[in-house]
Design an enzyme around this catalytic site. Structure first.
Site, PDB file in Angstrom:
ATOM      1  N   HIS A   1      -2.723   6.506   4.052  1.00  0.00           N
ATOM      2  CA  HIS A   1      -1.530   5.679   4.328  1.00  0.00           C
ATOM      3  C   HIS A   1      -0.205   6.336   3.959  1.00  0.00           C
ATOM      4  CE1 HIS A   1      -0.638   1.182   5.252  1.00  0.00           C
ATOM      5  NE2 HIS A   1      -0.101   2.027   6.104  1.00  0.00           N
TER       6      HIS A   1
ATOM      7  N   CYS B   1       0.770  -1.256   0.000  1.00  0.00           N
ATOM      8  CA  CYS B   1       0.000   0.000   0.000  1.00  0.00           C
ATOM      9  C   CYS B   1       0.798   1.302   0.000  1.00  0.00           C
ATOM     10  CB  CYS B   1      -0.923   0.042   1.205  1.00  0.00           C
ATOM     11  SG  CYS B   1      -2.017  -1.355   1.284  1.00  0.00           S
TER      12      CYS B   1
END
Ligand SMILES: *[C@@H]1O[C@H](CO)[C@@H](O)[C@H](O)[C@H]1NC(C)=O
Ligand SMILES: *[C@@H]1O[C@H](CO)[C@@H](O)[C@H](O)[C@H]1NC(C)=O
Ligand SMILES: *[C@@H]1O[C@H](CO)[C@@H](O)[C@H](O)[C@H]1NC(C)=O
Ligand SMILES: *[C@@H]1O[C@H](CO)[C@@H](O)[C@H](O)[C@H]1NC(C)=O
Ligand SMILES: *[C@@H]1O[C@H](CO)[C@@H](O)[C@H](O)[C@H]1NC(C)=O
Ligand SMILES: *[C@@H]1O[C@H](CO)[C@@H](O)[C@H](O)[C@H]1NC(C)=O
Ligand SMILES: *[C@@H]1O[C@H](CO)[C@@H](O)[C@H](O)[C@H]1NC(C)=O
Length: 517
Positions: free
Chosen positions: A133, A78
């Site tokens: 993130h 991610c």
């Protein structure tokens, strides 16, 4: 009489064109990133005739635009994947080579420039809905990185506990209800942000996709000052834990949790793209849908198909290990992607050209006539010509960084792609969904596959062959090139320090920071 009639028609057509808001205006940009979206999760990628589709809307977008069948994530996990999407640069340049945690003090370094920052300066209205993130502290929050509007999770939906424990391995991660007599969970409840405020912790993940769709629609419909918009939607689906509204239960063709989640994801995309149509901006909006990396092999337990890329890795991983997310195998890197822009991009195109998520930033910048900062090197390419149907060079070079495999440094290149060929330098080191870990191994000389003919990576070229020698020479050159480019570039170091006090917490008096909207 006839003549007048024709002139009138002509004038009316001219006026219709001139008054249409799509005339001579910079396009809106809508980027939709699907988490852990495997190549064959978009069933048309694999075998449109035989595999039933749990993504009917995405299939229709792809069929009416361009479907990319050799499109790659910039990393197979991610954080580095998203950093590369937002900057057009690999982790080796931005310093972002592995995931940030809920305790991370740092984030995507502030002297790296996101597309949101560039577009905002160029007069775009910028918004983000979904998983960030790239840092949780104020300096690194989406509102500080070019987004006027933000609604979403600061990191992955499994990085904390939930009141609706979902389908994960091991199943669920329930939050304790009271403070007393509880075990301290590793992470606080998963928080939901609206701009810089936490509005729910733990967030209800069952209704999260629905709320994402509502907030994205709200942003799209909030037209102001005739400004074009840039909206980046980073969906929670298909990342575990998998949770979805009852409405989708047993509605998918395989009636499994995985298929049902795919269907809800597909429906979420439909709701968002339909809002663009409802405000009459469909022809003035470029929609780019892609996966952030391959699937986690949760699929093997949750009713999905196993990764379709099942070649030599099975032998190499010694019965354990993975071919999906976090690996440099095609299963980790090759992701579904489609671009939809009716009126500008001809429908029904299937692109077999090797393209990358790194290309999104340079391409949208070019389409919007926005200038990229010039004091650094980009790994992405402007593929506008290709979108508009012109031929594109086939000898693309892509570098696949290690994204979490044990035994190799994160960010170091585990595989290199040159044209049809791919050299794999590093295998193993990633557990599969049953916890089996393939042996971490370096390959010098590398395994070389023709991934055009052998996307399963089943038949490595014979290292003794002439073909191998000539391809390998090209691979070595590509490595020398990237080393030189990295050496000459302005590179950044990211701060991966962790501090328990950095965690997002809207109620410090509760062990999981509980508070609800
Ligand atoms: C979020 O920020 C945007 C831009 O400043 C603003 O329009 C919006 O009202 C803010 N929303 C909230 C809930 O603070
Ligand atoms: C979460 O949302 C779903 C759907 O609205 C609802 O059925 C469920 O009760 C909610 N969970 C909690 C813990 O409130
Ligand atoms: C879905 O199907 C399964 C198996 O057929 C059944 O047990 C379950 O009750 C169904 N769930 C819903 C919500 O319909
Ligand atoms: C792009 O921007 C440049 C410089 O700002 C301007 O001269 C040019 O006309 C613009 N092109 C388009 C297509 O808007
Ligand atoms: C790096 O930054 C310096 C100073 O801003 C600039 O002069 C130089 O051209 C940059 N290097 C690259 C490769 O863009
Ligand atoms: C490129 O740089 C890396 C890291 O410094 C080094 O290990 C590798 O040998 C270099 N490769 C080539 C072909 O120069
Ligand atoms: C970011 O800052 C660091 C440290 O000041 C510097 O070395 C690096 O070149 C900068 N990166 C860019 C892209 O300007």
């Amino acid at each position: 009489m006839d003549f007048t009639h024709h002139v009138l028609t002509y004038l009316l057509v001219m006026m219709a064109c001139a008054s249409s808001s799509s005339f001579n205006k910079r396009p809106n940009i809508l980027i939709i990133l699907v988490d852990d979206f495997g190549f064959a999760d978009m069933s048309g990628n694999w075998s449109p005739q035989t595999v039933p589709s749990n993504t009917p809307y995405l299939e229709s977008l792809a069929d009416n635009g361009i479907r990319f069948v050799d499109f790659h994530a910039a990393a197979s996990v991610c954080t580095p994947s998203r950093a590369a999407l937002l900057t057009g640069r690999l982790g080796k340049r931005t310093g972002v080579t592995r995931n940030f945690s809920p305790f991370s003090v740092g984030g995507l370094p502030t002297n790296e420039t996101t597309f949101a920052e560039t577009f905002k300066s160029a007069g775009y209205r910028t918004g983000m809905v979904g998983k960030w993130h790239l840092g949780i502290t104020k300096e690194f929050h989406p509102n500080s990185r070019g987004f006027d509007f933000y609604y979403g999770l600061p990191y992955s939906n499994d990085m904390g506990c939930s009141d609706d424990p979902g389908h994960n391995i091991p199943i669920g991660n329930p939050c304790p209800k009271d403070r007393l007599g509880e075990e301290d969970p590793t992470y606080p409840g998963v928080p939901l942000y609206y701009n810089e405020s936490i509005v729910a912790q733990p967030v209800n993940q069952t209704s999260l996709s629905k709320r994402y769709a509502e907030m994205a629609v709200k942003f799209i419909k909030n037209e102001q000052d005739d400004k074009p918009f840039l909206l980046y939607v980073a969906l929670t689906h298909m990342h575990v834990p998998l949770l979805y509204m009852d409405h989708f239960k047993n509605k998918s063709l395989n009636k499994g949790i995985y298929g049902d989640t795919l269907l809800e994801m597909d429906n979420t995309v439909q709701t968002i793209v339909s809002a663009v149509k409802e405000i009459g901006q469909e022809k003035n909006t470029l929609v780019w849908v892609a996966g952030d990396n391959g699937p986690w092999e949760a699929k093997c337990e949750l009713g999905g198909d196993p990764s379709p890329f099942i070649g030599v890795w099975q032998k190499l991983e010694g019965g354990g290990g993975s071919t999906s997310k976090m690996t440099v195998w095609e299963g980790g890197h090759r992701v579904p992607a489609a671009v939809y822009w009716p009126g500008t991009i001809k429908g029904g195109l299937i692109s077999e050209v090797t393209t990358s998520m790194l290309d999104i930033y340079p391409t949208i910048a070019s389409l919007a006539n926005v200038t990229l900062p010039g004091d650094r090197i980009y790994d992405g390419k402007d593929i506008t010509d290709h979108l508009l149907g012109k031929p594109f060079p086939k000898d693309r070079v892509l570098y696949h960084p290690n994204s979490g495999a044990l035994g190799s440094v994160p960010g170091d290149f585990g595989a290199v792609r040159v044209g049809d060929y791919k050299a794999v330098y590093f295998t193993g080191g990633i557990a599969d969904c049953r916890g089996k870990l393939g042996k971490a191994e370096s390959h010098h000389p590398p395994l070389i596959f023709n991934v055009r003919e052998d996307p399963m990576e089943s038949n490595p070229l014979d290292p003794g062959s002439k073909l191998y020698q000539s391809i390998y020479a090209g691979m070595k050159e590509a490595m020398i090139d990237i080393n030189a480019s990295l050496k000459n570039d302005n590179r950044t170091v990211a701060d991966y320090t962790e501090d328990p006090n950095a965690k997002p917490c809207c109620n410090p008096h509760h062990v999981v920071c509980r508070c609800q909207d």
